[in-house]
Write an enzyme that holds these catalytic residues in place. Sequence first.
Site, PDB file in Angstrom:
ATOM      1  CD  GLU A  40      -4.516  -2.383   2.396  1.00 30.42           C
ATOM      2  OE1 GLU A  40      -4.555  -2.216   3.641  1.00 30.42           O
ATOM      3  OE2 GLU A  40      -5.401  -1.974   1.638  1.00 30.42           O
ATOM      4  CE  LYS A 111      -8.877  -2.269   0.558  1.00 34.51           C
ATOM      5  NZ  LYS A 111      -8.091  -1.305   1.353  1.00 34.51           N
ATOM      6  CB  CYS A 146      -7.250  -3.801   4.242  1.00 36.56           C
ATOM      7  SG  CYS A 146      -6.961  -2.908   5.793  1.00 36.56           S
TER       8      CYS A 146
HETATM    9  O1  LIG Z   1     -11.941  -1.050   7.925  1.00 40.09           O
HETATM   10  C1  LIG Z   1     -11.042  -0.603   8.638  1.00 40.09           C
HETATM   11  O2  LIG Z   1     -11.244  -0.268   9.813  1.00 40.09           O
HETATM   12  C2  LIG Z   1      -9.648  -0.468   8.119  1.00 40.09           C
HETATM   13  C3  LIG Z   1      -9.577  -0.531   6.619  1.00 40.09           C
HETATM   14  C4  LIG Z   1      -8.289  -0.054   6.080  1.00 40.09           C
HETATM   15  O3  LIG Z   1      -7.472   0.490   6.781  1.00 40.09           O
HETATM   16  C5  LIG Z   1      -7.962  -0.273   4.673  1.00 40.09           C
HETATM   17  O4  LIG Z   1      -8.719  -0.937   3.944  1.00 40.09           O
HETATM   18  O5  LIG Z   1      -6.884   0.198   4.231  1.00 40.09           O
END
Ligand SMILES: O=C(O)CCC(=O)C(=O)O
Length: 263
Positions: A40, A111, A146
Amino acid sequence: MHASLIQIAVNSDESVNSRRERAASLVVAQRGADLVVLPELWPVGAFAYTAFAEEAEPLDGPTHDVMAKAAAEARVWLHAGSFVERAGDGTLYNTSLVFSPEGKCAAAYRKIHRFGFDKGEAVMMGAGEELVTVALPETTLGLATCYDLRFPEQFRGLVDAGAETLVVAAGWPERRRSHWTLLAQARAVENQAYVLAVGSAGTHAGVEQAGHSIAVDPWGEVLAEAGAGEEVLTVEFDPARTATTRAQFPALKDRRLGLAAPR
Ligand SMILES: O=C(O)CCC(=O)C(=O)O
């Protein structure tokens, strides 16, 4: 199928241009793989919020062009991770691109679940509204980014749309690494699907990245797991095992939808 998961280091002391060129070389070096995946927001850094606006690109901007060329040169399917997209109306999105071995853009995924609660991405970016699958010759990919990993309903939606291999591009922090591994295995077991979850390494904006990219099979077994640093994790898997696992242990058929609400 042979997949290469590129766990690139995203450190604050490297420029976006330098990392873009480095990522392209790493992709080209995967010639012979069927599928290559990047994490990402690797150009700018998933937590480099203050640089999002400045580094935002149109859908067909520099990251698109460099990655299209790299996919064609390597002759691979390339999930090029995500970058900060600036849409025509000025809205920023966390957008992933998938390229065919001819270098054609086969899919774009914005996303859906934005991270940060009341700051960062959650307030700076728009939310994607569409599930995205991509049919490769060997398997159908379901795309997630993510924080999406925490939302099982998105993955079930992808499975309902035909996904057999769930690809998660992430910039997951080291602080919550145990959740990353657990959730990747959970999404594989509950959906009886491969999960290819690719994180980044390094530290940017003061946030240490977890690394530990992971490939999980439809039975929940870990096929391969990276360490903390920059690494290309390679994994061989048989895409037909998604269908055989679902046929031999047909739990997905026992779903009960439309249950009555509690009185
Ligand atoms: O859910 C998490 O602990 C990390 C999510 C995250 O860092 C993101 O989506 O950029």
